[in-house]
Design a protein around this motif. Sequence first.
Motif, PDB file in Angstrom:
ATOM      1  N   ASP A   4     -39.127 -49.973   9.451  1.00 11.78           N
ATOM      2  CA  ASP A   4     -38.660 -48.347   9.811  1.00 11.78           C
ATOM      3  C   ASP A   4     -39.652 -47.410  10.056  1.00 11.78           C
ATOM      4  N   ARG A   6     -41.887 -44.456  11.927  1.00 15.06           N
ATOM      5  CA  ARG A   6     -42.332 -44.714  12.959  1.00 15.06           C
ATOM      6  C   ARG A   6     -43.865 -44.223  13.725  1.00 15.06           C
ATOM      7  N   GLU A   7     -43.980 -43.677  14.423  1.00 17.67           N
ATOM      8  CA  GLU A   7     -45.802 -43.860  15.275  1.00 17.67           C
ATOM      9  C   GLU A   7     -45.758 -42.578  13.943  1.00 17.67           C
ATOM     10  N   ARG A  89     -36.438 -37.178  15.069  1.00 22.21           N
ATOM     11  CA  ARG A  89     -35.883 -37.515  16.683  1.00 22.21           C
ATOM     12  C   ARG A  89     -36.517 -36.267  17.527  1.00 22.21           C
TER      13      ARG A  89
END
Lengths: 159, 159
Positions: A4, A6-7, A89
Amino acid sequence: MNEDIREGEIAVTLPEKFDAGVYFIGRIRTPWTRRDQCPKNARGSDAACTIALDERYAAALDGVASCTHLVVLYFMHEARRDLLVQMPRHGERRGTFAIRSPVRPNPIAMSVVRLVRTEGTRLTVVGLDCLDVTPLIDIKPYFASVDSVPDAVVGWSKT
Amino acid sequence: MNEDIREGEIAVTLPEKFDAGVYFIGRIRTPWTRRDQCPKNARGSDAACTIALDERYAAALDGVASCTHLVVLYFMHEARRDLLVQMPRHGERRGTFAIRSPVRPNPIAMSVVRLVRTEGTRLTVVGLDCLDVTPLIDIKPYFASVDSVPDAVVGWSKT
């Protein structure tokens, strides 16, 4: 551990062994049982939280009641520890040591709290933002003379 | 562990096992190699010290240079951990959680430092008071909005 990502995030292979150990000396009781309920930061709520110190350490509280504010260290035991660059996020890519995310090689959080009341081994405080039953690591007196820097700036932050 | 207790001090039997582990992620280089050389507190010296982060964690410094001040956590690995009430050589008897002594169940110190310069994985800072080669645990940005409380009071202290 590299699940998991993220880019834009960067993970590291952590050392095989720990270098030292910590004791959980109590628990922090808060109103928040899910991460999405927690305030964004410690000034995001004036909810009273409780520091429940283990009875074993009760004698170490002598003098604490004379403090208006305390430094609290606690262990974010559910956080992964291998991310060096994080992509929040809602936010921009930042190095782990430039943010206060619980995700860090040593997931020890530091909060400055206002002491409202002490009753035995239970301290009522304002200024925490962590999940209920988070493990407590340390309590220290907050000295404005060394700990307060009102004009400090975090350049990347707008606030 | 109960060697060398001064009159009035209280020691505890610590738990048999640690609850979590920490990594030493670097070393703090200071001018002080003996405890009696260290300044009494972090404002006791304006000596420049160096935080030497392990290369493994270099990417996590992205954004740190934009901070004027940092929170530094470090491990006082030579301190005993079992004293709950302490009798400083010059001072009064106090509970461990009411003082900033390195002697505590989890000997993790917190200092607020001014960031002078970053060069690769070496940060030059002012505001540390620890022994040379003290193990580094964490670096965090200092946010005045949550970390600065100029009017905080430690009631037992004269200053």
